[in-house]
Design an enzyme around this catalytic site. Structure first.
Site, PDB file in Angstrom:
ATOM      1  N   LEU A 248       8.200 -79.802  13.597  1.00  0.00           N
ATOM      2  CA  LEU A 248       7.729 -80.754  13.807  1.00  0.00           C
ATOM      3  C   LEU A 248       6.342 -80.358  13.734  1.00  0.00           C
ATOM      4  O   LEU A 248       6.221 -79.195  14.284  1.00  0.00           O
ATOM      5  CB  LEU A 248       8.084 -81.221  14.982  1.00  0.00           C
ATOM      6  CG  LEU A 248       7.584 -82.689  15.140  1.00  0.00           C
ATOM      7  CD1 LEU A 248       8.547 -83.698  14.053  1.00  0.00           C
ATOM      8  CD2 LEU A 248       8.034 -83.457  16.666  1.00  0.00           C
ATOM      9  N   ALA A 249       5.337 -81.607  13.767  1.00  0.00           N
ATOM     10  CA  ALA A 249       3.557 -80.616  14.121  1.00  0.00           C
ATOM     11  C   ALA A 249       2.928 -80.617  13.095  1.00  0.00           C
ATOM     12  O   ALA A 249       2.027 -80.328  13.196  1.00  0.00           O
ATOM     13  CB  ALA A 249       3.870 -79.817  15.161  1.00  0.00           C
ATOM     14  N   LYS A 250       3.807 -79.734  12.341  1.00  0.00           N
ATOM     15  CA  LYS A 250       2.930 -79.876  10.734  1.00  0.00           C
ATOM     16  C   LYS A 250       2.498 -80.819  10.075  1.00  0.00           C
ATOM     17  O   LYS A 250       1.751 -82.075  10.571  1.00  0.00           O
ATOM     18  CB  LYS A 250       3.518 -79.198   9.807  1.00  0.00           C
ATOM     19  CG  LYS A 250       4.181 -77.489  10.591  1.00  0.00           C
ATOM     20  CD  LYS A 250       3.842 -76.333  10.109  1.00  0.00           C
ATOM     21  CE  LYS A 250       4.552 -75.045  10.473  1.00  0.00           C
ATOM     22  NZ  LYS A 250       4.017 -74.735  11.322  1.00  0.00           N
ATOM     23  N   ARG A 251       3.732 -81.821   8.796  1.00  0.00           N
ATOM     24  CA  ARG A 251       2.499 -82.301   8.195  1.00  0.00           C
ATOM     25  C   ARG A 251       3.440 -83.588   8.545  1.00  0.00           C
ATOM     26  O   ARG A 251       2.562 -84.965   8.041  1.00  0.00           O
ATOM     27  CB  ARG A 251       3.435 -82.662   6.594  1.00  0.00           C
ATOM     28  CG  ARG A 251       4.868 -81.866   6.782  1.00  0.00           C
ATOM     29  CD  ARG A 251       4.653 -80.856   5.574  1.00  0.00           C
ATOM     30  NE  ARG A 251       6.222 -79.753   6.262  1.00  0.00           N
ATOM     31  CZ  ARG A 251       5.654 -78.638   6.242  1.00  0.00           C
ATOM     32  NH1 ARG A 251       4.592 -78.014   5.923  1.00  0.00           N
ATOM     33  NH2 ARG A 251       6.506 -77.967   6.532  1.00  0.00           N
ATOM     34  N   LYS A 255       0.781 -86.832  14.977  1.00  0.00           N
ATOM     35  CA  LYS A 255       0.863 -85.596  15.385  1.00  0.00           C
ATOM     36  C   LYS A 255       0.257 -85.098  16.800  1.00  0.00           C
ATOM     37  O   LYS A 255       0.627 -84.144  17.620  1.00  0.00           O
ATOM     38  CB  LYS A 255      -0.624 -85.024  14.730  1.00  0.00           C
ATOM     39  CG  LYS A 255       0.028 -84.421  13.414  1.00  0.00           C
ATOM     40  CD  LYS A 255      -1.271 -84.384  12.261  1.00  0.00           C
ATOM     41  CE  LYS A 255      -1.189 -84.105  10.883  1.00  0.00           C
ATOM     42  NZ  LYS A 255      -0.322 -85.235  10.358  1.00  0.00           N
TER      43      LYS A 255
END
Length: 542
Positions: A248-251, A255
């Site tokens: 998680l936290a990427k795309r 966010k």
RNA sequence: GCCCCCAUCGUCUAGCGGCUAGGACGUGGCCCUUUCAAGGCCAAAACGGCGGUUCGAUUCCGCCUGGGGGUACCA
């Protein structure tokens, strides 16, 4: 490994490179729950030793996220960039004791070294060339102004074993450990040095952090040993993955946890949701207040395998929490979403929507017909299947007249009049799945839309796409101005009204879309919405 | 490449040698219902593979496979 009888002190240590995302929030929550349960302290530390990646405003953003999620920290957050001299001194101490050494290798040489190692299929790590430089020469070159970094001198044999509260016993061979950098040539410490120095300075008892740190944990242990400090206990929690099984936290997804606030989620629901990402109390209870989470939390019950965030479960949880709010509280939460409507006006309306909301952002749309004129109908939209213009007109006129004569619009809380739950006995018969449409499909489309809206960080949910040729009514619903969404809750007050809405021409109709009725509503929203509060709306505590 | 971690329904999970493998989300059906929900009931849905250990493995061990992470003068 952990101190006996030492107070419990834990910390969340984000680097200010962006927002607080779901995974980070979960790590923070685990720390928070642990601290509060043990009567210890929950601290914050800002790891801003990487000047290049630092993002202004990030710290404030992270703190706001934590506050929204009701995590309060003790003491003033420690800022690493303000402690440079302390790390310098620590590095000097290590140099002095021989646990570290200066490395004068240039980035170019290191790059070339790694390239060769790769070509030979060898592990890529520092070849320790500078480890052999005599101390005097090292001091001389440093004094002469040559650029250098300080590296940790790893033991070349033996093993280092970590007792991790989540992962169990993890053993590393020391000869696989790299002599990594502790102090950069710009004088800033790397994570490793700062971590050890600060956790010691802050008297941290338990380090609960992402399992990305597990591979460097033996180095950290060795570092504590080199300083002759008692190391904290470790708990490495697996990361949170997105629906595509990517971290998680990427795309994808939101966010920033604050985006969940914007999307109409309750902080209690988000807390409950993330607490269950990789942790479970081992009971059947799935709704927890923060207090209950604190009481039930157990570090050792954290799952060792990574968890995929199931956002549909968050939707459900959110609905559950919304339903448990008092009407006044709900109105207060919705108020910011409807800035033009006074909260006192909103409050009496709450029972109309409380049972149906999944996010707070659903409310403005459901309540819209109270405050807005319809944006116009095309006549053909008003004609139900199997009717013609004339009968429809008659029906509408009758409805308008009848409804117009009503003076009392008390609401019976539709769908909640003593309505015993049916018992379905003939169930297992005929369970042919109808794929592609039906109520389930509608629900799915909505959930998808909600998520799409979240992705786009928008407030408005896109209109569900029509499903041509299939469910005509569903399609019509999507195309019509969604006044109809409020239609059903249009009231019925007595048998007379009931007769009307059962009127021949109306049986396939959404009453709420009848302009005349709506007009009447708008005339006096307060009086009209005298709601029957005796319903099922008091659900204090659970 | 090397190091480390992980592996039960689609997803989150319970399980800690003997269970009809339990719960929740989601999905499907039924009930309730003027709509949409909510709620009730029911259903489909899992122990990755191969070897051991054992009277007996989802559970213990090994290998394989499959995920993930680390391998920076990033955290």
């Amino acid at each position: 490994m952990s101190q006996v009888n030492e107070p419990i002190r834990v910390r969340y240590a984000p680097s200010p490179t962006g927002a607080l995302h779901l995974g980070g929030a979960r790590t923070a929550l685990f720390n928070y729950l642990f601290a509060r349960q043990k009567g210890g302290q929950f601290l914050l530390r800002i790891e801003d030793t990487d000047r290049a990646r630092l993002k202004p405003g990030s710290q404030e953003q992270i703190e706001e996220g934590l506050q929204w999620l009701r995590m309060t920290w003790d003491e003033t957050p420690l800022i690493q960039s303000e402690r440079q001299p302390i790390y310098q001194q620590a590095a000097d101490d290590l140099l002095e004791s021989g646990a570290a050494y200066r490395c004068f290798c240039t980035p170019e040489r290191l790059a070339q070294m790694r390239a060769e190692q790769r070509a030979r299929h060898e592990p890529e790590r520092y070849d320790r060339r500078c480890r052999a430089i005599p101390r005097e020469e090292s001091d001389r070159r440093a004094a002469a102004g040559e650029r250098y970094v300080v590296r940790q001198a790893m033991p070349t044999q033996g093993t280092t074993t970590l007792q991790d509260l989540v992962m169990g016993t993890v053993t590393f061979r020391n000869d696989t450990l790299d002599d990594h950098v502790l102090l950069k040539s710009d004088g800033f410490p790397t994570y490793h040095l700062a971590f050890a120095v600060d956790d010691h300075a802050m008297r941290i008892s338990h380090v609960i952090r992402g399992d990305g740190w597990l591979p460097s944990a033996p180095k950290h242990l060795l570092l504590f040993q080199a300083f002759n400090w008692l190391p904290p206990a470790f708990a490495h929690v697996p990361l949170v993955l997105g629906p595509d099984k990517k971290p998680l936290a990427k795309r994808h997804g939101a966010k920033d946890v604050l985006e969940y606030r914007e999307a109409g989620y309750l902080p209690e629901a988000v807390d409950n949701f993330i607490a269950f990402l990789g942790w479970s109390p081992g009971t059947d209870q799935d709704l927890f207040t923060m207090e209950q989470l604190i009481a039930a939390f157990d570090l050792t019950k954290i799952q060792a395998s990574p968890a995929v965030a199931n956002l549909e479960r968050l939707d459900w949880l959110n609905g559950q929490f919304i339903r448990r709010l008092s009407p006044d509280e709900l109105a207060a939460r919705i108020a910011p979403k409807m800035p033009t409507v006074p909260v006192q006006t909103l409050a009496p309306l709450m029972p109309l929507v409380q049972e149906r909301l999944r996010t707070l952002n659903d409310a403005p749309e459901m309540l819209r017909f109270f405050f807005e004129e319809p944006d116009g109908y095309r006549p053909e939209q008003l004609i139900p299947k199997g009717r013609d213009a004339a009968t429809t007109a008659t029906a509408l006129t009758t409805a308008a007249t009848t409804l117009g004569s009503l003076t009392d619009w008390a609401h019976g809380v539709a769908g909640r009049r003593h309505r015993p739950n049916g018992d379905a006995t003939a169930d297992r018969v005929d369970q042919q799945a109808r794929k592609g449409h039906g109520p389930g499909a509608t629900r799915t489309r909505r959930a998808q839309a909600r998520r799409a809206g979240l992705e786009a960080s928008r407030r408005e949910r896109p209109v569900a796409p029509a499903d041509p040729g299939h469910d005509v009514r569903a399609r019509d619903r999507a195309e019509l101005p969604r006044v109809g969404a409020g239609g059903g809750i249009v009231t019925r007050k007595d048998d007379r009204a009931a007769v009307v809405d059962r009127g021949d021409a109306l049986d396939d109709f959404q009453l709420g879309s009848i302009g005349a009725a709506r007009d009447h509503h708008v005339a006096d929203s307060q009086a009209r919405a005298r709601v029957d509060r005796s319903g099922n709306h008091q659900r204090a505590g659970w």
